[in-house]
Scaffold this motif. Sequence first.
Motif, mmCIF file in Angstrom:
data_model
loop_
_atom_site.group_PDB
_atom_site.id
_atom_site.type_symbol
_atom_site.label_atom_id
_atom_site.label_comp_id
_atom_site.label_asym_id
_atom_site.label_seq_id
_atom_site.Cartn_x
_atom_site.Cartn_y
_atom_site.Cartn_z
ATOM 1 N N ALA A 151 105.745 76.266 -99.593
ATOM 2 C CA ALA A 151 104.577 77.139 -99.727
ATOM 3 C C ALA A 151 104.786 78.224 -100.775
ATOM 4 N N GLY A 152 105.990 78.323 -101.330
ATOM 5 C CA GLY A 152 106.281 79.413 -102.263
ATOM 6 C C GLY A 152 106.314 80.755 -101.556
ATOM 7 N N ALA A 153 106.619 80.731 -100.256
ATOM 8 C CA ALA A 153 106.548 81.937 -99.428
ATOM 9 C C ALA A 153 107.914 82.405 -98.943
ATOM 10 N N ALA A 154 108.994 81.899 -99.534
ATOM 11 C CA ALA A 154 110.327 82.311 -99.072
ATOM 12 C C ALA A 154 110.547 83.821 -99.200
ATOM 13 N N THR A 364 101.490 83.331 -92.370
ATOM 14 C CA THR A 364 100.769 82.257 -91.668
ATOM 15 C C THR A 364 99.751 81.608 -92.590
ATOM 16 N N ALA A 365 99.007 82.449 -93.319
ATOM 17 C CA ALA A 365 97.982 81.935 -94.233
ATOM 18 C C ALA A 365 98.588 81.076 -95.334
ATOM 19 N N ALA A 366 99.832 81.382 -95.748
ATOM 20 C CA ALA A 366 100.503 80.567 -96.765
ATOM 21 C C ALA A 366 101.052 79.282 -96.165
ATOM 22 N N GLN A 372 99.769 71.286 -94.371
ATOM 23 C CA GLN A 372 98.868 70.142 -94.554
ATOM 24 C C GLN A 372 99.297 69.294 -95.755
ATOM 25 N N ARG A 373 99.650 69.965 -96.856
ATOM 26 C CA ARG A 373 100.082 69.221 -98.048
ATOM 27 C C ARG A 373 101.358 68.444 -97.784
ATOM 28 N N LEU A 374 102.349 69.117 -97.159
ATOM 29 C CA LEU A 374 103.621 68.460 -96.892
ATOM 30 C C LEU A 374 103.427 67.293 -95.934
#
Length: 556
Positions: A151-154, A364-366, A372-374
Amino acid sequence: MLRSLTIRDFVIVDRLELEFGTGFGALTGETGAGKSILLDALGLALGGRGDATMVRTGRERAEVAAEFDLPDADAFARWLQEQALNADEGGLILRRTIDAGGRSRAWINGSTVTLAQLRAAGEWLADIHGQHAHHALLRAEAQRSLLDAHAGAAPLAVEVAGLHREWQRLARLHREAEADSAGSARERELLAWQLRELDELAFDGGEWDELNAEHSRLGHAAGLIEGADETLAALGEGELAVCSSLRHLGGRIAALADYDPGLGDVRELLAAAAIQTDEALHALRRYRDRLELDPQRLLAVEARIAAVLDTARKYRVPPQELPELQRQWQLRIDTLEATADPARLAAAEAAARQAFEAAASRLTAARRPAAQRLSADITAAMQTLAMAGGRFEVVLRPCEPAAHGLETVEFQVAANAGQTLNNMAKVASGGELSRLGLAIQVMASRDSAVPTLIFDEVDVGIGGRVAEIVGTLLARLGRDRQVLCVTHLPQVAACADWQWRIAKLERGGETLSAVTPLDGPGRVDEIARMLGGVKITATTREHAAEMLGRHSPGGD
């Protein structure tokens, strides 16, 4: 990308100097030939664990050096600046040694670094997926980390964890303030009284040496005055005073030296002695002028020393540590005052919780669209990995606020059509888990910014058409990254842009590992060996050439 790897006296490698190409490279060879040893050596250079068993028998130390292109990442450039490390001409050299006693040292571009620094740099440069990496994906924290990376959210996940810690810290202080407000008040009152005593003493740690030096001088003033007067009389008074005698004798020798140059050294020595004696006389006179008997000052110094000693004994510390004790008490009072107001702490706790929940909601939003994509990507990959009809889903479930956010992350799988989704650890067989893990690693690597991806026998447990699909996946990754793969499968190796054969050889009674870059005919022979085992026939070679041709540019 990885430019080169130099290895010396590492396990069964005496010396290797390897130059790496771009794209997808395959490392092949007989079992036990040392293929994984190369990756172990690279892992050591990237900050991995090392011990004395890695040093080749009979040698003093093992050494590994890996040269990389500098990643095109501003954050990495900033990290290098923060660590006072410079990049040489767009490159980075990571070097590591381990001696026979197990002691390790590390360098980056010639500068000594800690293993933590080496490991931090390595995380920007290469990502190694071991043959058992799919087992790590059974852990909840590994699944959550992989989703956050996808998600690029790390960075946001790290921020959420920090905000949760701060919220919990303030909550703990609030509870403590409400539970022991009376005890805290008593402690504050005692500390305030003790601080007032030290404030009144106004003692500076550096004062102690000065007080003792002054006390020694004042206590011995009479003897100092007597000694100074006696020395002044001997140096400068009367015809037999030392200074006058030296000047007279110096003049006498100077006259004689006119007749005999051999007295020149004596003349110079006496002249120097006369000058130094005169300087001593003037310095002693200045010192004597300052000396006086001062009983009142001596009493004042003794009283000051006594006051400091009494206070130090009272609080059971050396006199020099009184200022540090004062500082610690002040810090403790500041902490107690910060927790003395439960209402203020409650407001701070509420604000911290609000900040945490806001960041956790963004996380959560990320996570939701990334999940879904993964799910879709892995499900699609399963259809090509002999798991037709299977499904993969990343399930997010709300949970109590925690350091990882507001939801748990769970990987669920239905390996075959018609099966119900369930926890991946419970329903996937060994072979299915291996294929699933490989698909997940490939998808995760696709999202990674690391320029070099390394796969160590991650294709264990697959074969045939599935192996060829895996090779194709790795080849696609190699279009954008440098991909290295240790493999036993000819279908995977045939998809590579270049190939090395690793083999054992006997030399001087030692077993060593050797690496041979393969050209076209060499690759045909190696792929044929992987296909046919001990006996390689013309048919096997034709099959190998066909496999290589199918995956070469312009192949079908």
